[in-house]
Design a protein around this motif. Structure first.
Motif, PDB file in Angstrom:
ATOM      1  N   VAL A  82      87.530  72.459 -31.435  1.00 39.35           N
ATOM      2  CA  VAL A  82      86.307  71.681 -31.630  1.00 39.35           C
ATOM      3  C   VAL A  82      86.301  71.010 -33.005  1.00 39.35           C
ATOM      4  CG1 VAL A  82      83.798  71.938 -31.992  1.00 39.35           C
ATOM      5  CG2 VAL A  82      84.877  72.908 -29.954  1.00 39.35           C
ATOM      6  N   SER A  83      86.716  71.733 -34.035  1.00 39.47           N
ATOM      7  CA  SER A  83      86.758  71.158 -35.387  1.00 39.47           C
ATOM      8  C   SER A  83      87.707  69.975 -35.448  1.00 39.47           C
ATOM      9  CB  SER A  83      87.191  72.213 -36.407  1.00 39.47           C
ATOM     10  OG  SER A  83      86.259  73.253 -36.479  1.00 39.47           O
ATOM     11  N   ASP A  84      88.848  70.119 -34.809  1.00 36.37           N
ATOM     12  CA  ASP A  84      89.826  69.039 -34.774  1.00 36.37           C
ATOM     13  C   ASP A  84      89.253  67.802 -34.084  1.00 36.37           C
ATOM     14  OD1 ASP A  84      92.706  68.458 -35.435  1.00 36.37           O
ATOM     15  OD2 ASP A  84      92.704  67.955 -33.293  1.00 36.37           O
ATOM     16  N   ARG A  85      88.621  68.013 -32.947  1.00 36.50           N
ATOM     17  CA  ARG A  85      88.023  66.897 -32.192  1.00 36.50           C
ATOM     18  C   ARG A  85      86.862  66.274 -32.978  1.00 36.50           C
ATOM     19  NH1 ARG A  85      89.520  63.866 -29.558  1.00 36.50           N
ATOM     20  NH2 ARG A  85      87.802  63.643 -28.124  1.00 36.50           N
ATOM     21  N   ALA A  86      86.032  67.097 -33.600  1.00 36.04           N
ATOM     22  CA  ALA A  86      84.876  66.583 -34.346  1.00 36.04           C
ATOM     23  C   ALA A  86      85.324  65.740 -35.529  1.00 36.04           C
ATOM     24  CB  ALA A  86      83.992  67.738 -34.810  1.00 36.04           C
ATOM     25  N   GLU A  87      86.392  66.148 -36.202  1.00 37.34           N
ATOM     26  CA  GLU A  87      86.946  65.348 -37.303  1.00 37.34           C
ATOM     27  C   GLU A  87      87.325  63.955 -36.801  1.00 37.34           C
ATOM     28  OE1 GLU A  87      89.378  67.395 -40.949  1.00 37.34           O
ATOM     29  OE2 GLU A  87      90.453  67.098 -39.082  1.00 37.34           O
ATOM     30  N   LYS A  88      87.963  63.903 -35.654  1.00 37.03           N
ATOM     31  CA  LYS A  88      88.379  62.617 -35.088  1.00 37.03           C
ATOM     32  C   LYS A  88      87.182  61.780 -34.669  1.00 37.03           C
ATOM     33  CE  LYS A  88      92.983  64.038 -33.671  1.00 37.03           C
ATOM     34  NZ  LYS A  88      93.262  65.440 -33.613  1.00 37.03           N
ATOM     35  N   ILE A  89      86.178  62.413 -34.075  1.00 36.63           N
ATOM     36  CA  ILE A  89      84.972  61.695 -33.653  1.00 36.63           C
ATOM     37  C   ILE A  89      84.275  61.084 -34.860  1.00 36.63           C
ATOM     38  CG2 ILE A  89      82.636  61.996 -32.720  1.00 36.63           C
ATOM     39  CD1 ILE A  89      83.908  64.196 -30.851  1.00 36.63           C
ATOM     40  N   LEU A  90      84.161  61.858 -35.942  1.00 34.50           N
ATOM     41  CA  LEU A  90      83.453  61.400 -37.142  1.00 34.50           C
ATOM     42  C   LEU A  90      84.320  60.533 -38.047  1.00 34.50           C
ATOM     43  CD1 LEU A  90      81.584  64.715 -37.978  1.00 34.50           C
ATOM     44  CD2 LEU A  90      80.604  62.641 -36.969  1.00 34.50           C
ATOM     45  N   GLY A  91      85.639  60.623 -37.875  1.00 28.27           N
ATOM     46  CA  GLY A  91      86.544  59.857 -38.727  1.00 28.27           C
ATOM     47  C   GLY A  91      86.548  60.329 -40.169  1.00 28.27           C
ATOM     48  N   LYS A  92      86.252  61.610 -40.374  1.00 28.14           N
ATOM     49  CA  LYS A  92      86.216  62.192 -41.720  1.00 28.14           C
ATOM     50  C   LYS A  92      86.991  63.494 -41.720  1.00 28.14           C
ATOM     51  CE  LYS A  92      81.557  60.531 -42.726  1.00 28.14           C
ATOM     52  NZ  LYS A  92      80.174  60.947 -42.998  1.00 28.14           N
ATOM     53  N   THR A  93      87.565  63.837 -42.873  1.00 27.65           N
ATOM     54  CA  THR A  93      88.283  65.090 -43.019  1.00 27.65           C
ATOM     55  C   THR A  93      87.315  66.190 -43.451  1.00 27.65           C
ATOM     56  OG1 THR A  93      90.275  63.891 -43.646  1.00 27.65           O
ATOM     57  CG2 THR A  93      90.210  66.225 -44.203  1.00 27.65           C
ATOM     58  N   ASP A  94      87.246  67.255 -42.664  1.00 31.54           N
ATOM     59  CA  ASP A  94      86.413  68.431 -42.932  1.00 31.54           C
ATOM     60  C   ASP A  94      84.992  68.082 -43.391  1.00 31.54           C
ATOM     61  OD1 ASP A  94      85.664  71.075 -43.127  1.00 31.54           O
ATOM     62  OD2 ASP A  94      86.950  71.547 -44.830  1.00 31.54           O
ATOM     63  N   PRO A  95      84.252  67.322 -42.564  1.00 33.71           N
ATOM     64  CA  PRO A  95      82.875  66.991 -42.951  1.00 33.71           C
ATOM     65  C   PRO A  95      81.990  68.232 -42.971  1.00 33.71           C
ATOM     66  CG  PRO A  95      83.330  66.238 -40.722  1.00 33.71           C
ATOM     67  CD  PRO A  95      84.613  66.765 -41.274  1.00 33.71           C
ATOM     68  N   GLY A  96      81.007  68.228 -43.845  1.00 27.29           N
ATOM     69  CA  GLY A  96      80.134  69.387 -44.033  1.00 27.29           C
ATOM     70  C   GLY A  96      79.336  69.774 -42.814  1.00 27.29           C
ATOM     71  N   CYS A  97      79.115  68.837 -41.901  1.00 30.65           N
ATOM     72  CA  CYS A  97      78.316  69.162 -40.722  1.00 30.65           C
ATOM     73  C   CYS A  97      79.066  70.061 -39.741  1.00 30.65           C
ATOM     74  CB  CYS A  97      77.829  67.896 -40.029  1.00 30.65           C
ATOM     75  SG  CYS A  97      79.137  66.893 -39.292  1.00 30.65           S
ATOM     76  N   ILE A  98      80.386  70.135 -39.855  1.00 24.52           N
ATOM     77  CA  ILE A  98      81.160  71.036 -38.998  1.00 24.52           C
ATOM     78  C   ILE A  98      81.008  72.442 -39.557  1.00 24.52           C
ATOM     79  CG2 ILE A  98      83.441  71.681 -38.150  1.00 24.52           C
ATOM     80  CD1 ILE A  98      84.238  68.748 -38.276  1.00 24.52           C
ATOM     81  N   VAL A  99      80.305  73.303 -38.807  1.00 29.78           N
ATOM     82  CA  VAL A  99      80.047  74.662 -39.282  1.00 29.78           C
ATOM     83  C   VAL A  99      80.525  75.728 -38.293  1.00 29.78           C
ATOM     84  CG1 VAL A  99      78.127  73.965 -40.771  1.00 29.78           C
ATOM     85  CG2 VAL A  99      77.670  74.692 -38.409  1.00 29.78           C
ATOM     86  N   ILE A 100      81.184  75.321 -37.225  1.00 35.11           N
ATOM     87  CA  ILE A 100      81.706  76.312 -36.286  1.00 35.11           C
ATOM     88  C   ILE A 100      82.723  77.215 -36.988  1.00 35.11           C
ATOM     89  CG2 ILE A 100      83.539  74.838 -35.340  1.00 35.11           C
ATOM     90  CD1 ILE A 100      82.785  76.095 -32.544  1.00 35.11           C
ATOM     91  N   ASP A 101      83.352  76.697 -38.039  1.00 37.49           N
ATOM     92  CA  ASP A 101      84.275  77.518 -38.831  1.00 37.49           C
ATOM     93  C   ASP A 101      83.530  78.615 -39.584  1.00 37.49           C
ATOM     94  OD1 ASP A 101      83.178  75.287 -40.234  1.00 37.49           O
ATOM     95  OD2 ASP A 101      84.679  75.462 -41.807  1.00 37.49           O
TER      96      ASP A 101
END
Length: 154
Positions: free
Chosen positions: A61-80
């Motif tokens: 999911v983190s990998d896909r979300a990065e691609k969707i947002l076009g950003k590297t490790d954006p703060g909104c990704i919190v599943i990690d």
């Protein structure tokens, strides 16, 4: 955004916790405490199995979300943070004080990222790098909490 991308982002943001405009990682960790509570009553082998599945999903999911947002490790990704918090509480009794200590220790390690935590996130690309540092922060937090409760129980 397609329906599948919305579902991915919903999961990546910890069911929306990462969309909170301040301290998204902290709110994601709160969701992680809830997830840790849900597996706390399981036998250890099942809890580890759930954690392995959550970790695999978090990486994808983190990998896909990065691609969707076009950003590297954006703060909104919190599943990690959710996966890391689950590691922080793995095998510990789920009491109020254990949860507070686990949450606090995890947030400290996740924010400060002492060696080797900061290094591990650079070793892997994409979702694996996003999740790896949080898993290691969770391991460190788990060990600290075990040590604290062992020391103060004596």
């Amino acid at each position: 955004m397609t329906r599948s991308e919305k579902i991915i982002m919903f999961a990546a943001t910890g069911f929306g916790a990462g969309s909170i405009p301040f301290a998204p990682g902290t709110f994601g960790s709160v969701v992680g405490v809830g997830c840790a509570f849900l597996v706390s009553g399981l036998p250890m082998v099942w809890a580890i199995g759930v954690l392995v599945v959550v970790t695999g999903v978090a990486v994808w999911v983190s990998d896909r979300a990065e691609k969707i947002l076009g950003k590297t490790d954006p703060g909104c990704i919190v599943i990690d943070e959710i996966a890391g918090m689950m590691v922080a509480m793995l095998g510990l009794p789920f009491t109020f004080w254990h949860a507070v200590a686990g949450f606090t220790a995890f947030r400290v390690f996740d924010i400060i990222k002492p060696f080797p935590i900061r290094k591990v996130e650079t070793l892997f690309p994409g979702g694996a790098g996003i999740v790896a540092d949080d898993l290691l922060a969770g391991v460190a937090a788990n060990l600290v909490v075990r040590g604290l409760f062992l020391f103060f129980a004596a």
